[in-house]
Design a protein around this motif. Structure first.
Motif, mmCIF file in Angstrom:
data_model
loop_
_atom_site.group_PDB
_atom_site.id
_atom_site.type_symbol
_atom_site.label_atom_id
_atom_site.label_comp_id
_atom_site.label_asym_id
_atom_site.label_seq_id
_atom_site.Cartn_x
_atom_site.Cartn_y
_atom_site.Cartn_z
ATOM 1 N N UNK A 68 58.979 17.815 -67.411
ATOM 2 C CA UNK A 68 59.193 17.904 -68.856
ATOM 3 C C UNK A 68 60.595 18.439 -69.057
ATOM 4 N N UNK A 69 61.507 17.567 -69.450
ATOM 5 C CA UNK A 69 62.916 17.923 -69.538
ATOM 6 C C UNK A 69 63.288 18.584 -70.845
ATOM 7 N N UNK A 70 64.555 18.954 -70.949
ATOM 8 C CA UNK A 70 65.085 19.567 -72.168
ATOM 9 C C UNK A 70 65.494 18.484 -73.150
ATOM 10 N N UNK A 71 65.311 18.707 -74.455
ATOM 11 C CA UNK A 71 65.792 17.735 -75.447
ATOM 12 C C UNK A 71 67.308 17.688 -75.563
ATOM 13 N N UNK A 72 67.998 18.688 -75.032
ATOM 14 C CA UNK A 72 69.459 18.728 -75.064
ATOM 15 C C UNK A 72 70.038 17.751 -74.053
ATOM 16 N N UNK A 73 70.983 16.904 -74.470
ATOM 17 C CA UNK A 73 71.613 15.954 -73.557
ATOM 18 C C UNK A 73 72.390 16.683 -72.463
ATOM 19 N N UNK A 74 73.044 17.761 -72.817
ATOM 20 C CA UNK A 74 73.793 18.546 -71.835
ATOM 21 C C UNK A 74 72.868 19.087 -70.755
ATOM 22 N N UNK A 109 69.882 18.043 -70.029
ATOM 23 C CA UNK A 109 69.325 16.884 -69.322
ATOM 24 C C UNK A 109 70.262 16.469 -68.190
ATOM 25 N N UNK A 110 71.552 16.365 -68.473
ATOM 26 C CA UNK A 110 72.524 15.948 -67.463
ATOM 27 C C UNK A 110 72.596 16.957 -66.322
ATOM 28 N N UNK A 111 72.539 18.238 -66.647
ATOM 29 C CA UNK A 111 72.610 19.278 -65.618
ATOM 30 C C UNK A 111 71.381 19.239 -64.714
ATOM 31 N N UNK A 112 70.236 18.826 -65.277
ATOM 32 C CA UNK A 112 68.979 18.867 -64.521
ATOM 33 C C UNK A 112 68.752 17.649 -63.636
ATOM 34 N N UNK A 113 69.510 16.583 -63.796
ATOM 35 C CA UNK A 113 69.256 15.339 -63.062
ATOM 36 C C UNK A 113 69.237 15.497 -61.529
ATOM 37 N N UNK A 114 70.076 16.363 -60.932
ATOM 38 C CA UNK A 114 70.027 16.506 -59.467
ATOM 39 C C UNK A 114 68.683 16.984 -58.932
ATOM 40 N N UNK A 115 67.820 17.497 -59.795
ATOM 41 C CA UNK A 115 66.488 17.906 -59.357
ATOM 42 C C UNK A 115 65.740 16.735 -58.719
ATOM 43 N N UNK A 116 65.935 15.539 -59.279
ATOM 44 C CA UNK A 116 65.239 14.358 -58.749
ATOM 45 C C UNK A 116 65.633 14.129 -57.296
ATOM 46 N N UNK A 117 66.934 14.177 -57.013
ATOM 47 C CA UNK A 117 67.416 13.968 -55.641
ATOM 48 C C UNK A 117 66.859 15.026 -54.701
ATOM 49 N N UNK A 118 66.826 16.269 -55.155
ATOM 50 C CA UNK A 118 66.319 17.363 -54.318
ATOM 51 C C UNK A 118 64.838 17.179 -54.013
ATOM 52 N N UNK A 119 64.059 16.828 -55.025
ATOM 53 C CA UNK A 119 62.628 16.592 -54.811
ATOM 54 C C UNK A 119 62.400 15.480 -53.796
ATOM 55 N N UNK A 143 67.986 10.065 -74.389
ATOM 56 C CA UNK A 143 68.060 10.151 -72.933
ATOM 57 C C UNK A 143 67.464 8.913 -72.261
ATOM 58 N N UNK A 144 66.434 8.354 -72.867
ATOM 59 C CA UNK A 144 65.748 7.204 -72.267
ATOM 60 C C UNK A 144 66.661 5.987 -72.157
ATOM 61 N N UNK A 145 67.717 5.957 -72.958
ATOM 62 C CA UNK A 145 68.693 4.859 -72.861
ATOM 63 C C UNK A 145 69.215 4.726 -71.431
ATOM 64 N N UNK A 146 69.267 5.849 -70.712
ATOM 65 C CA UNK A 146 69.808 5.867 -69.348
ATOM 66 C C UNK A 146 68.728 5.697 -68.281
ATOM 67 N N UNK A 147 67.512 5.373 -68.689
ATOM 68 C CA UNK A 147 66.379 5.306 -67.758
ATOM 69 C C UNK A 147 66.682 4.470 -66.520
ATOM 70 N N UNK A 148 67.222 3.278 -66.710
ATOM 71 C CA UNK A 148 67.422 2.383 -65.569
ATOM 72 C C UNK A 148 68.511 2.864 -64.615
#
Length: 312
Positions: A12-18, A20-30, A47-52
């Motif tokens: 469950x991410x943050x509604x803030x775009x900033x 959201x961008x900071x949290x993306x590396x979590x996926x790689x770590x997981x 944010x969903x615009x960047x889904x793909x």
């Protein structure tokens, strides 16, 4: 429980775009700790615009699209921001592992593990700490978490020159590095070795033309303040050599693509600056003049010398 014992996790991410961008590396770590993990990300429509382009997630849902059937398929829920409604749902659906940051006692009761994040200096460190109940104590990012949408950009990049993108505008903020500084940078830097691009959307371009018209009068500057959407903006940055901006949202999305970034910011916002990203901040984090909606005097005084050094 270790991450290897989990098949599905919902973030469950943050509604803030900033944020959201900071949290993306979590996926790689997981995924570096469990390559077969199925990840569902919950965020905003913007944010969903960047889904793909987000590497490693299996589905991206907006907050409005989430239902009980989606949540109950997961053995773990990771809350990157406080969300009362979804944390209650996850508790009621008896999702086995529910991790979030400590806040009020009512919120803490909805988690199986509450992490004290007040001891950390940056938001990224807080996000990484949320992974410790899963047995993950080390951040591992092998590939950029965001793929660059390079095919979206319609502009001209000069391959024989160094392409420097300036993104001088950010809506609804009082902590601003003045637009005149970008002009001063361009005047100081070599004229025929670099290709300078002023980026932004049409509204941002009009604002810049009013506040800093001199930016667009330099022959070596290309006006790209007609970018239609976020995808085209990121495509431009990805094809360039370096981005210079004080726009935290754009800076962190560019960093997530693996682009070189120089982010100019008030030190009062250093909590939101990724330490791996090139950054130049004002010297005083406790500047009283930054309080409220008044323009940040520290940023107004910040010159171009450090930026020139970073660009060289």
């Amino acid at each position: 429980m270790r991450i290897q014992g989990i098949d599905n996790i919902v973030i469950i991410g943050s509604p803030s775009m900033k944020e959201f961008a900071i949290s993306l590396p979590i996926v790689s770590t997981l995924l570096s700790h469990h390559s077969q993990l199925r990840i569902t990300w919950i965020g905003t429509k913007e944010q969903k615009i960047l889904e793909e382009y987000i590497n490693g997630i299996h589905q991206f849902l907006t907050y409005e699209e989430v239902d009980d059937d989606t949540l109950v398929q997961n053995q773990a829920a990771l809350f990157l921001s406080e969300n009362k409604e979804l944390s209650k749902k996850c508790r009621d659906l008896k999702i086995e592992i529910r991790i979030g940051a400590k806040s009020g006692w009512r919120s803490n009761r909805r988690f199986t593990k509450s992490i004290d994040t007040e001891q950390f200096d940056t938001l990224e460190e807080c996000y990484n700490a949320l992974l410790t109940p899963l047995g993950i104590t080390e951040k591992i990012t092998i590939d950029p978490p965001l793929t660059a949408p390079v095919s979206m950009f319609r502009g001209i990049i000069k391959k024989d020159l160094k392409n420097i993108v300036f993104y001088p505008y950010r809506l609804d903020t009082h902590r601003v590095w003045p637009s005149i500084r970008y002009f001063e940078l361009i005047e100081e830097l070599p004229k025929y070795e670099n290709n300078y691009i002023i980026a932004g959307n049409e509204m941002e371009g009009k604002a810049l033309e009013m506040t800093a018209p001199e930016l667009f009068r330099v022959p070596s500057v290309k006006n790209s303040t007609d970018l239609e959407d976020l995808e085209e903006t990121l495509a431009l940055i990805a094809k360039s050599d370096v981005l210079v901006t004080y726009n935290n949202d754009i800076a962190h999305l560019a960093h997530a693509m693996g682009s070189k970034v120089i982010c100019i910011s008030s030190s009062a916002e250093s909590f939101y600056i990724n330490k791996e990203m090139g950054s130049i901040t004002t010297p005083d984090a406790s500047c009283i003049k930054c309080v409220g909606e008044k323009p940040c005097e520290c940023l107004r005084k910040l010159g171009i010398e450090e930026v020139i050094g970073a660009l060289k």
